[in-house]
Motif scaffolding. Sequence first.
Motif, mmCIF file in Angstrom:
data_model
loop_
_atom_site.group_PDB
_atom_site.id
_atom_site.type_symbol
_atom_site.label_atom_id
_atom_site.label_comp_id
_atom_site.label_asym_id
_atom_site.label_seq_id
_atom_site.Cartn_x
_atom_site.Cartn_y
_atom_site.Cartn_z
ATOM 1 N N PRO A 135 0.841 -1.201 0.000
ATOM 2 C CA PRO A 135 0.000 0.000 0.000
ATOM 3 C C PRO A 135 0.870 1.242 0.000
ATOM 4 O O PRO A 135 2.053 1.193 0.349
ATOM 5 C CB PRO A 135 -0.795 -0.137 1.297
ATOM 6 N N GLY A 136 0.277 2.368 -0.396
ATOM 7 C CA GLY A 136 1.064 3.585 -0.519
ATOM 8 C C GLY A 136 0.518 4.764 0.264
ATOM 9 O O GLY A 136 -0.649 4.783 0.666
ATOM 10 N N ILE A 137 1.386 5.751 0.470
ATOM 11 C CA ILE A 137 0.952 7.010 1.064
ATOM 12 C C ILE A 137 0.023 7.728 0.087
ATOM 13 O O ILE A 137 -0.963 8.341 0.471
ATOM 14 C CB ILE A 137 2.164 7.891 1.404
ATOM 15 N N THR A 138 0.357 7.651 -1.197
ATOM 16 C CA THR A 138 -0.487 8.197 -2.238
ATOM 17 C C THR A 138 -0.646 7.156 -3.332
ATOM 18 O O THR A 138 0.099 6.179 -3.383
ATOM 19 C CB THR A 138 0.105 9.499 -2.819
ATOM 20 N N GLY A 139 -1.635 7.364 -4.178
ATOM 21 C CA GLY A 139 -1.889 6.385 -5.226
ATOM 22 C C GLY A 139 -2.739 6.960 -6.333
ATOM 23 O O GLY A 139 -3.096 8.144 -6.319
ATOM 24 N N LEU A 140 -3.077 6.119 -7.290
ATOM 25 C CA LEU A 140 -3.841 6.573 -8.441
ATOM 26 C C LEU A 140 -5.219 7.096 -8.036
ATOM 27 O O LEU A 140 -5.707 8.095 -8.580
ATOM 28 C CB LEU A 140 -3.992 5.417 -9.434
ATOM 29 N N ASP A 158 -7.219 1.361 -8.076
ATOM 30 C CA ASP A 158 -6.183 0.592 -7.369
ATOM 31 C C ASP A 158 -5.707 -0.590 -8.213
ATOM 32 O O ASP A 158 -4.505 -0.842 -8.337
ATOM 33 C CB ASP A 158 -6.729 0.080 -6.031
ATOM 34 N N VAL A 159 -6.664 -1.314 -8.786
ATOM 35 C CA VAL A 159 -6.313 -2.478 -9.595
ATOM 36 C C VAL A 159 -5.624 -2.040 -10.891
ATOM 37 O O VAL A 159 -4.694 -2.697 -11.367
ATOM 38 C CB VAL A 159 -7.570 -3.329 -9.904
ATOM 39 N N ARG A 160 -6.066 -0.932 -11.432
ATOM 40 C CA ARG A 160 -5.390 -0.386 -12.619
ATOM 41 C C ARG A 160 -3.935 -0.078 -12.304
ATOM 42 O O ARG A 160 -3.036 -0.339 -13.119
ATOM 43 C CB ARG A 160 -6.116 0.872 -13.090
ATOM 44 N N TYR A 161 -3.684 0.477 -11.113
ATOM 45 C CA TYR A 161 -2.296 0.751 -10.726
ATOM 46 C C TYR A 161 -1.493 -0.539 -10.659
ATOM 47 O O TYR A 161 -0.348 -0.591 -11.127
ATOM 48 C CB TYR A 161 -2.223 1.469 -9.378
ATOM 49 N N VAL A 162 -2.065 -1.579 -10.062
ATOM 50 C CA VAL A 162 -1.368 -2.867 -9.966
ATOM 51 C C VAL A 162 -0.956 -3.361 -11.353
ATOM 52 O O VAL A 162 0.164 -3.844 -11.550
ATOM 53 C CB VAL A 162 -2.257 -3.915 -9.261
ATOM 54 N N ASP A 163 -1.848 -3.224 -12.323
ATOM 55 C CA ASP A 163 -1.587 -3.721 -13.672
ATOM 56 C C ASP A 163 -0.623 -2.842 -14.461
ATOM 57 O O ASP A 163 0.139 -3.342 -15.294
ATOM 58 C CB ASP A 163 -2.902 -3.841 -14.454
ATOM 59 N N GLU A 164 -0.642 -1.542 -14.217
ATOM 60 C CA GLU A 164 0.128 -0.607 -15.038
ATOM 61 C C GLU A 164 1.335 -0.011 -14.317
ATOM 62 O O GLU A 164 2.024 0.845 -14.879
ATOM 63 C CB GLU A 164 -0.778 0.535 -15.511
ATOM 64 N N ARG A 165 1.612 -0.462 -13.103
ATOM 65 C CA ARG A 165 2.647 0.175 -12.295
ATOM 66 C C ARG A 165 4.008 0.149 -12.971
ATOM 67 O O ARG A 165 4.357 -0.783 -13.683
ATOM 68 C CB ARG A 165 2.740 -0.494 -10.926
ATOM 69 N N ARG A 172 4.441 10.287 -12.169
ATOM 70 C CA ARG A 172 3.266 11.103 -12.483
ATOM 71 C C ARG A 172 2.357 11.233 -11.270
ATOM 72 O O ARG A 172 1.837 12.308 -10.984
ATOM 73 C CB ARG A 172 2.492 10.494 -13.662
ATOM 74 N N ILE A 173 2.181 10.133 -10.548
ATOM 75 C CA ILE A 173 1.324 10.168 -9.354
ATOM 76 C C ILE A 173 1.928 11.079 -8.292
ATOM 77 O O ILE A 173 1.216 11.879 -7.664
ATOM 78 C CB ILE A 173 1.119 8.742 -8.799
ATOM 79 N N LEU A 174 3.236 10.993 -8.073
ATOM 80 C CA LEU A 174 3.882 11.845 -7.073
ATOM 81 C C LEU A 174 3.751 13.320 -7.443
ATOM 82 O O LEU A 174 3.485 14.167 -6.576
ATOM 83 C CB LEU A 174 5.351 11.460 -6.933
ATOM 84 N N ALA A 175 3.921 13.641 -8.724
ATOM 85 C CA ALA A 175 3.799 15.026 -9.167
ATOM 86 C C ALA A 175 2.373 15.526 -8.984
ATOM 87 O O ALA A 175 2.145 16.654 -8.507
ATOM 88 C CB ALA A 175 4.216 15.149 -10.636
ATOM 89 N N ARG A 176 1.400 14.703 -9.325
ATOM 90 C CA ARG A 176 0.000 15.098 -9.179
ATOM 91 C C ARG A 176 -0.420 15.163 -7.715
ATOM 92 O O ARG A 176 -1.319 15.914 -7.353
ATOM 93 C CB ARG A 176 -0.900 14.141 -9.955
ATOM 94 N N THR A 177 0.263 14.397 -6.857
ATOM 95 C CA THR A 177 -0.044 14.434 -5.425
ATOM 96 C C THR A 177 0.253 15.812 -4.850
ATOM 97 O O THR A 177 -0.516 16.336 -4.031
ATOM 98 C CB THR A 177 0.762 13.365 -4.673
ATOM 99 N N VAL A 178 1.357 16.401 -5.260
ATOM 100 C CA VAL A 178 1.708 17.742 -4.788
ATOM 101 C C VAL A 178 0.599 18.719 -5.142
ATOM 102 O O VAL A 178 0.157 19.519 -4.305
ATOM 103 C CB VAL A 178 3.053 18.199 -5.398
ATOM 104 N N ARG A 179 0.115 18.639 -6.369
ATOM 105 C CA ARG A 179 -0.952 19.533 -6.814
ATOM 106 C C ARG A 179 -2.243 19.270 -6.032
ATOM 107 O O ARG A 179 -2.951 20.209 -5.650
ATOM 108 C CB ARG A 179 -1.199 19.338 -8.306
ATOM 109 N N THR A 180 -2.545 18.001 -5.775
ATOM 110 C CA THR A 180 -3.761 17.641 -5.044
ATOM 111 C C THR A 180 -3.717 18.149 -3.612
ATOM 112 O O THR A 180 -4.717 18.657 -3.086
ATOM 113 C CB THR A 180 -3.947 16.110 -5.039
ATOM 114 N N VAL A 181 -2.552 18.024 -2.965
ATOM 115 C CA VAL A 181 -2.409 18.491 -1.582
ATOM 116 C C VAL A 181 -2.537 20.006 -1.509
ATOM 117 O O VAL A 181 -3.216 20.549 -0.627
ATOM 118 C CB VAL A 181 -1.062 18.026 -0.992
#
Length: 203
Positions: A135-140, A158-165, A172-181
């Motif tokens: 599990p992650g601090i942030t995710g798709l 979540d399942v899409r992340y598992v398949d496409e990780r 991309r998720i980390l960059a978008r997390t900054v914007r979301t926060v």
Amino acid sequence: MTRRYDVVKRLADIAGAAGGLLVLSPVLLAVGCFVAVTLGRPVLFRQVRAGRLGRPFPLVKFRTMTPDGGAAGIAQDAQRMTRAGQLLRATSLDELPTLWNVLRGDMSFVGPRPLLTAYLDRYTPEQARRHEVRPGITGLAQVNGRNALGWEDKFALDVRYVDERGPALDLRILARTVRTVVARDGISGHGVPTTVEFLGSDR
């Protein structure tokens, strides 16, 4: 390739979590003092969550609610949430102690959010695939609506992340997390302080 990615990701998690705990130690101390003054003790909130392969682990966060006094449920959570707690959640400062979970190997920086162990027998077989990774601090799901999403949509992401990780998706998720926060998007579900309980899906 997946095996190599998993090894590199784990090494990056260790380096990032260790560095984060060191660099952010003054912030951790300041937030800890803020919680102690506004909410009292204990400063940390610990709750057993389901990790990779469904294995339980103690998630650690800064406390954002008053003690439950034996009560539970969404209505009680709304009553227990304080302005100080809302501030910590809005800025995601309550999540800082989870760096310790990343360092321990319970979690990763990126992955499906860890949920209650009580949910394990409520997933469909497809939804349960979210536990194939740490599990992650942030995710798709967190950068595509967070708590404003319904459970079905969260689990599909979540399942899409598992398949496409992979490294590119993680970045991309980390960059978008900054914007979301910064934008404080999806902090709460509709009419609730966090999100509603997952009661299961039609199989």
